[in-house]
Design a protein around this motif. Sequence first.
Motif, PDB file in Angstrom:
ATOM      1  N   CYS A 153      92.144 -55.689  24.840  1.00  0.00           N
ATOM      2  CA  CYS A 153      91.467 -56.870  24.523  1.00  0.00           C
ATOM      3  C   CYS A 153      90.966 -57.064  23.220  1.00  0.00           C
ATOM      4  CB  CYS A 153      90.052 -56.840  25.442  1.00  0.00           C
ATOM      5  SG  CYS A 153      90.715 -57.335  27.377  1.00  0.00           S
ATOM      6  N   TRP A 154      90.359 -56.077  22.563  1.00  0.00           N
ATOM      7  CA  TRP A 154      90.031 -56.095  21.219  1.00  0.00           C
ATOM      8  C   TRP A 154      91.136 -56.086  20.298  1.00  0.00           C
ATOM      9  CZ3 TRP A 154      86.074 -56.922  18.478  1.00  0.00           C
ATOM     10  CH2 TRP A 154      85.957 -56.501  17.062  1.00  0.00           C
ATOM     11  N   THR A 155      92.393 -55.556  20.674  1.00  0.00           N
ATOM     12  CA  THR A 155      93.477 -55.847  19.774  1.00  0.00           C
ATOM     13  C   THR A 155      94.101 -57.051  20.036  1.00  0.00           C
ATOM     14  OG1 THR A 155      94.085 -53.430  20.156  1.00  0.00           O
ATOM     15  CG2 THR A 155      95.953 -54.998  19.414  1.00  0.00           C
ATOM     16  N   GLY A 156      93.902 -57.812  20.888  1.00  0.00           N
ATOM     17  CA  GLY A 156      94.392 -59.327  20.997  1.00  0.00           C
ATOM     18  C   GLY A 156      93.456 -60.046  20.175  1.00  0.00           C
ATOM     19  N   VAL A 157      92.318 -59.630  20.236  1.00  0.00           N
ATOM     20  CA  VAL A 157      91.167 -60.727  19.465  1.00  0.00           C
ATOM     21  C   VAL A 157      91.453 -60.474  18.042  1.00  0.00           C
ATOM     22  CG1 VAL A 157      88.713 -60.792  18.782  1.00  0.00           C
ATOM     23  CG2 VAL A 157      89.418 -60.704  21.046  1.00  0.00           C
ATOM     24  N   LEU A 158      91.802 -59.412  17.547  1.00  0.00           N
ATOM     25  CA  LEU A 158      91.839 -59.019  16.024  1.00  0.00           C
ATOM     26  C   LEU A 158      93.361 -59.517  15.613  1.00  0.00           C
ATOM     27  CD1 LEU A 158      91.070 -55.498  15.437  1.00  0.00           C
ATOM     28  CD2 LEU A 158      89.588 -57.365  14.926  1.00  0.00           C
ATOM     29  N   TYR A 159      94.200 -59.703  16.470  1.00  0.00           N
ATOM     30  CA  TYR A 159      95.537 -60.385  16.098  1.00  0.00           C
ATOM     31  C   TYR A 159      95.448 -61.599  16.008  1.00  0.00           C
ATOM     32  CZ  TYR A 159     100.438 -61.508  16.694  1.00  0.00           C
ATOM     33  OH  TYR A 159     101.668 -62.135  16.375  1.00  0.00           O
ATOM     34  N   ARG A 160      94.668 -62.339  17.257  1.00  0.00           N
ATOM     35  CA  ARG A 160      94.502 -63.761  16.883  1.00  0.00           C
ATOM     36  C   ARG A 160      93.934 -64.278  15.745  1.00  0.00           C
ATOM     37  NH1 ARG A 160      92.783 -66.814  22.347  1.00  0.00           N
ATOM     38  NH2 ARG A 160      94.784 -66.003  22.862  1.00  0.00           N
ATOM     39  N   ARG A 161      92.746 -63.529  15.231  1.00  0.00           N
ATOM     40  CA  ARG A 161      91.966 -64.095  14.158  1.00  0.00           C
ATOM     41  C   ARG A 161      92.899 -63.825  12.925  1.00  0.00           C
ATOM     42  NH1 ARG A 161      86.135 -60.983  14.729  1.00  0.00           N
ATOM     43  NH2 ARG A 161      85.267 -62.259  16.309  1.00  0.00           N
ATOM     44  N   ARG A 162      93.665 -62.733  12.817  1.00  0.00           N
ATOM     45  CA  ARG A 162      94.620 -62.696  11.768  1.00  0.00           C
ATOM     46  C   ARG A 162      95.607 -63.625  11.927  1.00  0.00           C
ATOM     47  NH1 ARG A 162      98.178 -57.401  10.566  1.00  0.00           N
ATOM     48  NH2 ARG A 162      99.187 -58.179   8.515  1.00  0.00           N
ATOM     49  N   LEU A 163      96.057 -64.168  12.732  1.00  0.00           N
ATOM     50  CA  LEU A 163      97.110 -65.254  12.692  1.00  0.00           C
ATOM     51  C   LEU A 163      96.391 -66.494  12.358  1.00  0.00           C
ATOM     52  CD1 LEU A 163      99.913 -65.729  13.498  1.00  0.00           C
ATOM     53  CD2 LEU A 163      99.380 -66.231  15.990  1.00  0.00           C
TER      54      LEU A 163
END
Length: 507
Positions: free
Chosen positions: A444-454
């Motif tokens: 879940c944390w990896t998904g959040v970071l990836y979305r923010r970066r995107l």
Amino acid sequence: MYSSRMFPFLLVCMLGSCYCGKGGGLPLLGRPEMSGPSEAMANEVVDFNCLLSIYPKNETILLELFKEGDRDKLLGFYSSLKGETATFPIVITTLHEGNLECVARAQNNPHLEPTVSFPHYLKVIEPVAGAKVITQSGQDEVFEGSTLKLRCKLTAGNHVSYKWLENGQPVSQSPRHCVVDDLLFINRTSSADSGSYMCMATNHYKTTRVFTSNSSEVVITVKDVVSNPEISFSVLKKDPHNYFAVVTCQSTRGTPPVTFSLYNRTELAFSMTVDERKATFKIPLVLERHLGWLQCQACNGDQVAYSSQLPLQVVSVAGPVMMKYDYDIGDNYVVIGLRFYCKATKGSHPRYKWFLNQTLLQDRGSFYYTVHQPPEQSILLLSVGRSSAGTYHCEVSDIFDNSTAISSNKQYFDKDVLNRFPVSVVAVVFGCFTFLILLVAACCWTGVLYRRRLNGEKSSVVQEMETFQAHEDEPEVSEYQDHVDVNDDSVTTTHLHSRYTPWLERP
């Protein structure tokens, strides 16, 4: 003419008279007629009659009685002078049975051909007597699988019917029981055919007199062939330095007496005949040494049966003694049954003992029972409950020496302990659950970071595009204006028009 006709007639008469003078021509004796009973008792006097109706006058006629086919033995004779009926009184024997015939001949004239009556059949009845059962082999004992042949022998009697009884019951025809005249055959005999046998011989004269002779009972024994014996031995400690192997040879079937022989390899050690299917022998023994291979042989008269070979070796018990267990699960995954296994590392003749809270358990109790499988192991089976709770262990010793007992580890069991999850299982389950939670959180944390970066990269690209568009719009107009002032108007105007057509065409 007349003389020529008379000549053949005279010739015939002369020849006929000549032939008659020699005894030729048509027979002058008629066929005798015989009468008498068709059935007679032996040793009784019976009259047979013979009558000759046609005979020459002034001839004495001899009437004789014979058995057909046997003219050498005259049964009776009678001289008839005036044609009277001949009567032959005969004392009947069994030799008279058959066809009888009466022969008529001229007593004083050998030229007359004898004549014979039609045969008269006579049946002779000799009352049965002296019935006795005998075996064809001459022995009253036979082995199973063989064919038993019994004969009902008579001292007198003919035209006999036979009936056999086994233990007082009639023997009927079957695939195994066959009655042929005076013989009884029993095929594929077994011990069930042992018993008393007797025969009943019967004949009758006409329909009025019946004769019976019963034999005495004969006891027949069908012996079971001895089976292959089983061999085992136990150890007897006479003193600390003297041991003996008590060898037992035992067959499960076979009719006694049985002769048992004990061999060590090919050498005969002992032999004895016993009235049972078991024999024991005692052999000196040395512990921890291989002293050969023992084999039993058994015979009860038919064939020799062999046991398997058994090594003559005694190994003392040695440890460690291991105790393991497994269990049975009932409804709701609750442990309801428990099995303990006890086994020593070494030992050829072990004795197993089970203990609960230092109390010796017998072979069977209210909640347990033991199954000994020497020398491999012993099993303790018990039901889980309040009574079975406690500390268990087993002890193993030599069956011939209790001083060598070796104990296993002790282990405590009760219903709660058995149905409680082990710590290792709980740790594994909890660890797996924790790992799963951490894995989900990390994802879940990896998904959040990836979305923010995107999203951040997308915003910078949009700003750059807007800046670039604004920057591009200003120079294009000034450049256009600068180029309008150039002298070579035609070329410049055409070039700029083709390059900046999109902006020029904007409203």
